[in-house]
Design a protein around this motif. Structure first.
Motif, PDB file in Angstrom:
ATOM      1  N   THR A 257     -17.324  33.230  34.538  1.00 30.16           N
ATOM      2  CA  THR A 257     -17.920  31.967  34.936  1.00 30.16           C
ATOM      3  C   THR A 257     -17.107  31.352  36.065  1.00 30.16           C
ATOM      4  O   THR A 257     -16.174  31.973  36.591  1.00 30.16           O
ATOM      5  N   SER A 258     -17.437  30.130  36.446  1.00 25.82           N
ATOM      6  CA  SER A 258     -16.706  29.427  37.500  1.00 25.82           C
ATOM      7  C   SER A 258     -16.601  27.954  37.137  1.00 25.82           C
ATOM      8  O   SER A 258     -17.229  27.481  36.188  1.00 25.82           O
ATOM      9  N   LEU A 259     -15.800  27.227  37.888  1.00 20.18           N
ATOM     10  CA  LEU A 259     -15.584  25.799  37.629  1.00 20.18           C
ATOM     11  C   LEU A 259     -16.605  24.957  38.381  1.00 20.18           C
ATOM     12  O   LEU A 259     -16.850  25.164  39.574  1.00 20.18           O
ATOM     13  N   LYS A 267      -4.991  21.804  40.631  1.00 21.70           N
ATOM     14  CA  LYS A 267      -5.156  22.772  41.711  1.00 21.70           C
ATOM     15  C   LYS A 267      -6.033  23.918  41.233  1.00 21.70           C
ATOM     16  O   LYS A 267      -6.077  24.232  40.031  1.00 21.70           O
ATOM     17  N   VAL A 268      -6.711  24.584  42.165  1.00 24.73           N
ATOM     18  CA  VAL A 268      -7.618  25.666  41.804  1.00 24.73           C
ATOM     19  C   VAL A 268      -7.369  26.868  42.719  1.00 24.73           C
ATOM     20  O   VAL A 268      -6.768  26.759  43.798  1.00 24.73           O
ATOM     21  N   PHE A 269      -7.879  28.014  42.266  1.00 24.11           N
ATOM     22  CA  PHE A 269      -7.861  29.232  43.079  1.00 24.11           C
ATOM     23  C   PHE A 269      -9.297  29.686  43.249  1.00 24.11           C
ATOM     24  O   PHE A 269     -10.079  29.707  42.295  1.00 24.11           O
ATOM     25  N   THR A 270      -9.648  30.067  44.470  1.00 24.97           N
ATOM     26  CA  THR A 270     -11.020  30.494  44.767  1.00 24.97           C
ATOM     27  C   THR A 270     -11.028  31.928  45.272  1.00 24.97           C
ATOM     28  O   THR A 270     -10.018  32.450  45.766  1.00 24.97           O
ATOM     29  N   ALA A 271     -12.205  32.566  45.169  1.00 26.97           N
ATOM     30  CA  ALA A 271     -12.361  33.947  45.627  1.00 26.97           C
ATOM     31  C   ALA A 271     -13.800  34.169  46.073  1.00 26.97           C
ATOM     32  O   ALA A 271     -14.711  33.404  45.720  1.00 26.97           O
ATOM     33  N   THR A 272     -14.005  35.218  46.833  1.00 24.49           N
ATOM     34  CA  THR A 272     -15.354  35.612  47.261  1.00 24.49           C
ATOM     35  C   THR A 272     -15.914  36.592  46.237  1.00 24.49           C
ATOM     36  O   THR A 272     -15.360  37.673  46.013  1.00 24.49           O
ATOM     37  N   LEU A 273     -17.046  36.211  45.617  1.00 24.03           N
ATOM     38  CA  LEU A 273     -17.612  36.999  44.523  1.00 24.03           C
ATOM     39  C   LEU A 273     -19.116  37.126  44.682  1.00 24.03           C
ATOM     40  O   LEU A 273     -19.741  36.454  45.515  1.00 24.03           O
ATOM     41  N   VAL A 291     -15.449  30.677  45.541  1.00 24.28           N
ATOM     42  CA  VAL A 291     -15.888  30.378  44.173  1.00 24.28           C
ATOM     43  C   VAL A 291     -14.655  29.990  43.350  1.00 24.28           C
ATOM     44  O   VAL A 291     -13.723  30.789  43.222  1.00 24.28           O
ATOM     45  N   PRO A 292     -14.600  28.779  42.790  1.00 27.42           N
ATOM     46  CA  PRO A 292     -13.421  28.362  42.013  1.00 27.42           C
ATOM     47  C   PRO A 292     -13.417  29.028  40.636  1.00 27.42           C
ATOM     48  O   PRO A 292     -14.302  28.784  39.813  1.00 27.42           O
ATOM     49  N   ILE A 293     -12.424  29.871  40.387  1.00 29.19           N
ATOM     50  CA  ILE A 293     -12.406  30.630  39.133  1.00 29.19           C
ATOM     51  C   ILE A 293     -11.187  30.316  38.272  1.00 29.19           C
ATOM     52  O   ILE A 293     -11.149  30.698  37.098  1.00 29.19           O
ATOM     53  N   PHE A 294     -10.195  29.640  38.839  1.00 34.89           N
ATOM     54  CA  PHE A 294      -8.997  29.295  38.072  1.00 34.89           C
ATOM     55  C   PHE A 294      -8.548  27.890  38.420  1.00 34.89           C
ATOM     56  O   PHE A 294      -8.545  27.496  39.593  1.00 34.89           O
ATOM     57  N   GLY A 295      -8.210  27.126  37.388  1.00 31.20           N
ATOM     58  CA  GLY A 295      -7.722  25.779  37.603  1.00 31.20           C
ATOM     59  C   GLY A 295      -6.515  25.490  36.738  1.00 31.20           C
ATOM     60  O   GLY A 295      -6.435  25.956  35.592  1.00 31.20           O
ATOM     61  N   LEU A 296      -5.572  24.725  37.274  1.00 30.87           N
ATOM     62  CA  LEU A 296      -4.354  24.359  36.553  1.00 30.87           C
ATOM     63  C   LEU A 296      -4.111  22.865  36.742  1.00 30.87           C
ATOM     64  O   LEU A 296      -4.143  22.355  37.867  1.00 30.87           O
ATOM     65  N   ILE A 304      -3.119  22.083  31.217  1.00 30.92           N
ATOM     66  CA  ILE A 304      -4.355  22.817  30.936  1.00 30.92           C
ATOM     67  C   ILE A 304      -4.552  23.853  32.027  1.00 30.92           C
ATOM     68  O   ILE A 304      -4.480  23.539  33.219  1.00 30.92           O
ATOM     69  N   ALA A 305      -4.785  25.101  31.627  1.00 31.00           N
ATOM     70  CA  ALA A 305      -5.090  26.178  32.560  1.00 31.00           C
ATOM     71  C   ALA A 305      -6.399  26.828  32.129  1.00 31.00           C
ATOM     72  O   ALA A 305      -6.569  27.160  30.947  1.00 31.00           O
ATOM     73  N   VAL A 306      -7.324  27.007  33.066  1.00 28.09           N
ATOM     74  CA  VAL A 306      -8.641  27.570  32.758  1.00 28.09           C
ATOM     75  C   VAL A 306      -8.927  28.701  33.731  1.00 28.09           C
ATOM     76  O   VAL A 306      -8.897  28.495  34.954  1.00 28.09           O
ATOM     77  N   TYR A 307      -9.205  29.889  33.184  1.00 27.15           N
ATOM     78  CA  TYR A 307      -9.603  31.044  33.985  1.00 27.15           C
ATOM     79  C   TYR A 307     -10.960  31.509  33.481  1.00 27.15           C
ATOM     80  O   TYR A 307     -11.194  31.586  32.263  1.00 27.15           O
ATOM     81  N   GLY A 308     -11.866  31.832  34.388  1.00 22.95           N
ATOM     82  CA  GLY A 308     -13.258  32.055  34.018  1.00 22.95           C
ATOM     83  C   GLY A 308     -13.603  33.407  33.440  1.00 22.95           C
ATOM     84  O   GLY A 308     -14.772  33.656  33.133  1.00 22.95           O
TER      85      GLY A 308
END
Length: 481
Positions: A257-259, A267-273, A291-296, A304-308
């Motif tokens: 999934t994504s955020l 902060k977030v990390f994005t990628a091309t998917l 695409v935002p897939i990780f947030g801290l 809180i850390a969320v990875y999709g």
């Protein structure tokens, strides 16, 4: 009964659960081992044995109940209670999989495994990340009950990995307090959820001759959104896949999934998917960048850390593992930073909030049949009664200073005294049925030998007369010539 080596006190506590009746292929004995609070600083080995007595009812009126006794050796290495920052609690209570219910695989590219049947446990398909965490000095425990059954002050991290079930309202309230006031750090590894796709990937079961309608996605995104709403975290119903890299590390994103929303302080990390749902349903290739897939997010107390996606820490995901990434997240939480370790030339970006549409709840009419949290009353989903936390009362143990009966162990525990054994075995006398079985085998063996002798005799006689007939035939032929 339990016997523990003299001098160990009641540091090691054992409790038992068992079926009152044992029958061939059925019945169980469950032993729970725990260390008393008085042993929090103890380091050493505690050993002893469990004395198990099984009573069988009399088979005839002339024979009384038969009793057999078993010694189960127990040897436990105990360490002092680890520091809080090294203790991880892994939630397994909210995991639902096959054969409990028809829940789909987490990686939709694995067409040979339509259902999530690996257990989602640190001793099955998450064993790899468990071993990695242990090698880095972390201690992982399993939470098999709801959130109300653990004290957040004892643990540094709570892992929610691939959770398919809902959450009690009391769990949501408690977790919010644990993170914001008690310093608990929450790590979420989610998975895909998409209503049209859940309906699209139904399959025909050749065994039952019925269509199997799935009762959820890879993870329960609506339930996770409700759990994380207090922090402004919202996950989408988009399904993404693709390859990217974080510094020198290659990463696979397999049906995640994504955020949609995240705290602006984080902060977030994005990628091309690629959009996997659109590809599977409409047969269209759609690639999206950033695409935002990780947030801290670091709060005043906990983080809180969320990875999709959970596939990269799943042995059954068949993708490149990302155990290093889990370790990096733990390090960032401990240091309360947003930067990776030196050597990883990547950085997290600031979250820019935009408008979004919350995911729609999929049509899963049988979900309540498999949930520990939800049930159905008059066609309406309601919460089940929340069960009491399990209590395992410890049985009373006694000290001993002898070893086991001869033949039970290969090594001594303490000193041996052959004249003063604590417990002797009670051997069952042979019954008439056992004697009958032995007699049956003996008679069968004798019969086999007799048949073998008869066959050998017949073969000898046949060979003898056959040779004699050939000789007579030759003699007659010579006379005629």
């Amino acid at each position: 009964r339990v016997a523990i080596t003299a001098g160990s006190g009641n540091i090691l506590q054992l409790s038992f659960r068992y079926s009152p009746t044992l029958w061939p292929w059925t019945g169980y004995l469950a032993i729970t081992l725990s260390v008393a609070e008085s042993g929090a600083g103890f380091a050493g080995t505690v050993e002893g044995y469990v004395l198990l007595t099984v009573t069988s009812p009399a088979t005839t009126e002339d024979i009384s109940d038969q009793t057999s006794t078993l010694h189960i050796p127990v040897k436990v290495n105990i360490i002092p209670t680890p520091p809080r920052k090294k203790r991880i609690l892994w939630d397994h209570f909210h995991s639902i999989g096959y054969p409990v219910g028809p829940f789909p695989r987490d990686n939709l590219k694995l067409h040979t495994s339509p259902l999530d049947w690996n257990g989602d446990h640190i001793h099955t398909n998450f064993n790899g990340v468990y071993k990695h965490l242990r090698s880095k000095g972390y201690f992982v425990e399993i939470l098999s009950s709801h959130f109300g059954c653990f004290d957040a002050l004892n643990y540094g991290y709570l892992f929610l990995v691939d959770s398919e079930d809902a959450f009690f309202e009391s769990e949501i309230t408690k977790l919010n307090e644990d993170v914001t006031a008690k310093g608990l750090n929450l790590l979420v590894f989610a998975d895909w959820y998409n209503g049209p796709l859940i309906k699209h990937i139904k399959f025909y079961d050749e065994n039952t001759k019925q269509w199997v309608v799935l009762q959820g996605g890879g993870a329960n995104i609506p339930a996770l959104n409700k759990l994380l709403a207090a922090w402004g975290v919202v996950l989408s119903d988009k399904v993404w896949y693709g390859k990217f890299s974080i510094g020198p590390h290659a990463m696979d994103y397999a049906s995640g999934t994504s955020l949609l929303s995240f705290p602006t302080e984080g902060k977030v990390f994005t990628a091309t998917l690629s959009d996997e749902a659109t590809e599977m349903i409409h047969n269209k290739d759609v690639s999206v960048s950033d695409v935002p897939i990780f947030g801290l997010h670091h709060g005043d107390s906990g983080s809180i850390a969320v990875y999709g996606d959970s596939s990269c820490i799943d042995n059954a995901g068949h993708v490149t593992n990302c155990y290093w990434f889990v370790e990096e997240v733990l390090n960032m939480i401990e240091k309360r930073s947003y930067t990776f370790s030196p050597g990883i030339d990547e950085s997290l970006s600031t979250w820019l909030q935009t408008t979004f549409r919350s995911p729609k709840l999929a049509s899963t009419p049988l979900f309540h049949q498999f949930s520990r949290v939800m049930t159905q009353v008059d066609g309406i989903l309601v919460f089940r009664d929340q069960k009491m936390c399990p209590v395992y009362p410890a049985v009373e143990s006694r000290d001993y200073n002898d070893t086991y009966p001869i033949g039970q162990l290969n090594s001594k525990l303490l000193s041996i005294n052959l004249d003063n054994q604590p417990v002797d075995f009670v051997l069952m006398e042979e019954t008439e049925d056992e004697n009958s079985i032995k007699l049956f085998y003996i008679l069968g063996f004798i019969t086999f030998l007799m048949v073998l002798v008869v066959c050998a005799f017949l073969y000898f006689m046949f060979s003898f007369f056959h040779k004699k007939r050939i000789i007579l035939y030759r003699v007659r032929t010579r006379r005629r010539v």
